[in-house]
Design an enzyme around this catalytic site. Sequence first.
Site, mmCIF file in Angstrom:
data_model
loop_
_atom_site.group_PDB
_atom_site.id
_atom_site.type_symbol
_atom_site.label_atom_id
_atom_site.label_comp_id
_atom_site.label_asym_id
_atom_site.label_seq_id
_atom_site.Cartn_x
_atom_site.Cartn_y
_atom_site.Cartn_z
ATOM 1 N N GLY A 1 -0.277 -2.137 6.417
ATOM 2 C CA GLY A 1 -0.241 -3.398 7.167
ATOM 3 C C GLY A 1 -1.600 -4.069 7.089
ATOM 4 C CB THR B 1 -0.860 -0.048 1.285
ATOM 5 O OG1 THR B 1 -1.838 -1.054 1.127
ATOM 6 C CG2 THR B 1 -1.526 1.264 1.613
HETATM 7 N N1 ASP Z 1 -3.790 -1.819 4.859
HETATM 8 C C1 ASP Z 1 -4.070 -2.452 3.588
HETATM 9 C C2 ASP Z 1 -5.331 -3.250 3.730
HETATM 10 O O1 ASP Z 1 -5.468 -4.005 4.663
HETATM 11 C C3 ASP Z 1 -2.990 -3.345 3.104
HETATM 12 C C4 ASP Z 1 -1.606 -2.775 3.132
HETATM 13 O O2 ASP Z 1 -1.324 -1.833 3.843
HETATM 14 O O3 ASP Z 1 -0.758 -3.287 2.412
HETATM 15 O O4 ASP Z 1 -6.161 -3.154 2.874
#
Ligand code: ASP
Length: 309
Positions: A221, A171
């Site tokens: 995360g 992300t």
């Molecule tokens: N926070 C994002 C989600 O759970 C994923 C990520 O941060 O990579 O959709």
Amino acid sequence: MQPKLIIHGGAGSSLQGKGGLVEVRQSLHAIAKEVYDLLLNGKSAKDAVISGCRLLENEPRFNAGTGSVLQSDGQVRMSASLMDGTRQSFSGAINVSRLKNPIELAEFLQTQSDRVLSDYGAAELLRELQIPPYNPLTDLRLKEWMEERKDNFQKKMAGVLAESEEAGRGTIGVVVLDRDGKLAAGTSTGGKGFERIGRVSDSAMPAGNYATIKAGVSCTGIGEDIIDECLAARIVVRVTDGLSLAEAMAKSIAECQENKRDLGAIALDATGAIAWGKTCDILVAAYHNGKEIGDTLEWGVKETVGSEA
Ligand code: ASP
């Protein structure tokens, strides 16, 4: 005021391979420099965040915009949000498909009376705004999904940093302090990968992206962990109530560790302090402190928080 900037390309479990490290560093630093130059030229925090998110969304190695992971049914659904700290105004799009830059929907929604739209409504808005259709799918993501399908989706989520299968989430997020002392934060994601249709990411919630006149935070995360901690808003509220940004980050990350969360966060405050934290092994982040660009790419697995005044 001296502008400041911090960006991230996700959190995860490892960043293996020198080629990977060098390339990720190169692309993060180039984007940090480009956005910082915009700030030096007088771009507002909100507009710089949009530009930074757009650049990171266009970089296929990160799980946002082009290069987003696929959900369990093999479709890309992206989520993005923008928070203008000065107006304390949040806007976002949830599970939107077929566009290049989800952050642009969040940008449009900033000034609307309905400011967070989900799948069907967001698709209607794309049509209304005549945003050209775009397929963000990359070969790597398709291959990853096909591989995982063979195993009937045993993995909890996709490995989303192109350089390493182990590298974890990707992300993107941008937090900016402009030369007028204004703050803004933006976050954009393809989600966890392989998730149930309709799952809503933290990236388009104040738990994952939040800014006021005092501070701004973007998280990455496991979204469910970030939501349970309400992490971005929690760090900002702590700063509002008198903690320094470094203290607010350290306290919040310590609580996340206690609760065995898997996440990372980047932050800036109105005094120009920069902070970052993680409970996972790596945080893919870079910052501009007004003098130079630094990053967290070679930060130790055990390190959890860092800051610059
Ligand atoms: N926070 C994002 C989600 O759970 C994923 C990520 O941060 O990579 O959709």
